[in-house]
Design a protein around this motif. Structure first.
Motif, mmCIF file in Angstrom:
data_model
loop_
_atom_site.group_PDB
_atom_site.id
_atom_site.type_symbol
_atom_site.label_atom_id
_atom_site.label_comp_id
_atom_site.label_asym_id
_atom_site.label_seq_id
_atom_site.Cartn_x
_atom_site.Cartn_y
_atom_site.Cartn_z
ATOM 1 N N ARG A 93 0.827 -1.214 0.000
ATOM 2 C CA ARG A 93 0.000 0.000 0.000
ATOM 3 C C ARG A 93 0.860 1.262 0.000
ATOM 4 N N GLN A 94 1.955 1.229 0.775
ATOM 5 C CA GLN A 94 2.846 2.393 0.808
ATOM 6 C C GLN A 94 3.397 2.681 -0.581
ATOM 7 N N LEU A 95 3.806 1.610 -1.262
ATOM 8 C CA LEU A 95 4.367 1.782 -2.606
ATOM 9 C C LEU A 95 3.327 2.283 -3.603
ATOM 10 N N THR A 96 2.107 1.737 -3.513
ATOM 11 C CA THR A 96 1.111 2.041 -4.542
ATOM 12 C C THR A 96 0.228 3.234 -4.185
ATOM 13 N N GLY A 99 0.680 9.393 -1.475
ATOM 14 C CA GLY A 99 -0.279 10.447 -1.786
ATOM 15 C C GLY A 99 0.120 11.352 -2.948
ATOM 16 N N GLN A 100 1.401 11.497 -3.201
ATOM 17 C CA GLN A 100 1.814 12.334 -4.330
ATOM 18 C C GLN A 100 2.097 11.480 -5.576
ATOM 19 N N LEU A 101 2.796 10.364 -5.372
ATOM 20 C CA LEU A 101 3.221 9.555 -6.519
ATOM 21 C C LEU A 101 2.072 8.819 -7.207
ATOM 22 N N ARG A 102 1.041 8.433 -6.439
ATOM 23 C CA ARG A 102 -0.021 7.631 -7.066
ATOM 24 C C ARG A 102 -0.733 8.395 -8.180
ATOM 25 N N TRP A 103 -0.660 9.719 -8.121
ATOM 26 C CA TRP A 103 -1.293 10.536 -9.165
ATOM 27 C C TRP A 103 -0.781 10.193 -10.563
ATOM 28 N N ILE A 104 0.517 9.875 -10.652
ATOM 29 C CA ILE A 104 1.070 9.584 -11.987
ATOM 30 C C ILE A 104 0.942 8.098 -12.321
#
Lengths: 325, 325
Positions: A93-96, A99-104
């Motif tokens: 969950r942390q990887l996917t 809060g900022q990276l999941r946008w891309i």
């Protein structure tokens, strides 16, 4: 017991000029250079064991996946492997879900590939520390531990953690026998290596003859760029392998839905077991439409919806109700 | 008439620390730094006009999008703008169907964002050379030219080029009047700026009061992290805007399907016009299930399927038949 704290993550851009020989070519990827983002993680444990993970790319753009791996690295570095393994779902969950990276992403394309390379490296490290290959680590794992590694977000309407646990617990019966059988006889596989779109008919024939000699019984052929060309190549392969052996087809997302229906009505006479990726891989209802077309055999109708290479559980869960409609 | 050859493409990683004030926060993106990959293209024409295009990111990972823009740059550099504009669909296909690069997309995530930034810059350059804003360039464009800019791959089973042309040609009737009306009265918009999840109730009230004073009649509120919190905040807004003004909700992909149904049955009393992104944005059938739940008003049932921010036409085309089932 796993050990150590992740002290280093490195990633390399590894490329092979496979396009020079037409290897790997299909209707959408005509000149692939089979490549990979190659991740290595190290720990501060004294065993010197490293975890290696790759995801496959086609050449250009591998540097973008490498860049994304570096963006994810802070979620892995300085973590105790024991803590990762003890809450693998949380780690996933942390990887996917950063809060900022999941946008891309999220869980799509470059970020998906980068996440997979990192996760593969972690699984590799875990298995090596346990002294097993990854498949054996999974087979030996307690069902409760195994489901605890999986993120059920977005699939609980068709499969909950409890459902999955029940399936795995039922599977404990006969598991030892199945493992023995698998080790003795192997798992059925197919070969695509004879029939890339970049190969001449002569190369196709030569590689197909060799594969038959090597004992292969299942063959996949790339289709979708040119119908006459496909018909000639499918005829060659079906003639060589005979009516009993299995032939599969793969259009690599080349067609629109009506185009897929039309094209496959012409290729159905070569008795393919399935057509893989006839259209956009996200088009669930389109796949259902294609699979229901009366131009195919019943056998193919079933398989064409079931068998696709999809990026996540999300797509799989939708194929089943779409087919039932 | 457009002119010049693309002589330079540059891209910047622009970041704003919006997370410091809780601006932009939602149930999935709790600390976004609203950012952008900012593309500028230049030509060798003497007018000095530059085309600027951005895609929006949330901070971390913007460097990955920048890396992808650089990977795409060779499809733009040294091209005559005239040739791009003369075959925009072909240009689009080149960007999205590069045989090696599409593997890390296709048309998804990072590559999708990078492609969009480049295309936005090209549209901006085109419009500036014509001396118009982009909307006016599109409005004035001959319908045949307009459809020639669009790639219909994967959507011809629900909309062909001919269908689209017919729609646009019918739309020529009354177009001048609609344009006049739009220029005089504007296009209806909504505001999300009052109700980010990172705001205190006091900030929410203050910004909502200001927005009402400024004449806003449509308000969107972020929901999905905590039900009690959502109910309190929705009550505050509905009380402030009254029963007639419009309230929309947005869960930013936070829920599973059953969770979305349960949660929205509690929020339905605040009469939302729609719930945006209740679950995975790719889950067409899940959206249909949620929209059909009897817990909602009829109005909401219709809108919840129609209104979502999706990355491509592919998803839109599937929502309609899924809703009809």
């Amino acid at each position: 017991m796993v050990r150590g704290r992740i002290s280093r993550l490195s990633v390399r851009d590894v490329r092979f000029p496979t396009s020079l020989g037409g290897h790997g070519a299909d209707a959408m990827h005509t000149d692939p250079d089979y490549s990979a983002a190659y991740v290595v993680i190290e720990t501060d444990a004294e065993d010197g064991i490293k975890g290696c993970g790759i995801t496959f790319t086609l050449g250009k753009g591998t540097e973008v996946v490498v860049c994304a791996v570096n963006a994810l690295a802070h979620h892995v570095l300085n973590k105790d492997l024991k803590d990762i393994v003890g809450d693998f779902r949380g780690f996933y969950r942390q990887l996917t879900s950063d809060g900022q990276l999941r946008w891309i992403g999220p869980e799509k394309g470059v970020v998906h590939l980068a996440t997979a390379a990192v996760l593969n490296a972690v699984w590799d490290l875990w298995a090596k520390q346990e002294g097993k290959p990854v498949w054996k680590l999974l087979v030996d794992m307690d069902p409760r531990m195994l489901v605890s590694c999986i993120d059920f977000r977005y699939i609980t309407d068709v499969l909950t953690e409890e459902d999955a646990l029940e399936i795995l617990q039922k599977g404990q019966i006969g598991k030892k026998e199945r493992e023995k059988q698998m080790l003795a006889q192997g798992y059925p596989a197919y070969t695509t290596s004879c029939a890339w779109l970049g190969y001449s008919d002569d190369t196709l024939k030569q590689l197909c003859a060799q594969a038959l000699k090597d004992g292969w019984t299942r063959f996949k052929v790339k289709v979708g760029a040119d119908l006459q060309d496909d018909m000639r190549r499918c005829q060659i392969i079906r003639d060589m392998i005979g009516p009993e052996k299995t032939l599969m087809m793969d259009a690599n997302q080349r067609w629109d839905v009506p185009e897929a229906v039309e094209w496959m009505s012409k290729l159905a006479k070569f008795k393919p077991l399935w057509i893989e990726e006839p259209t956009s891989p996200d088009d669930i209802l389109g796949h259902a439409t294609i699979s229901k077309d009366p131009g195919y055999s019943t056998e193919m109708k079933e398989e064409s919806v079931k068998k696709h290479q999809y990026p996540d559980g999300e797509v799989w869960k939708k194929l089943l109700p779409a087919q039932e409609n």
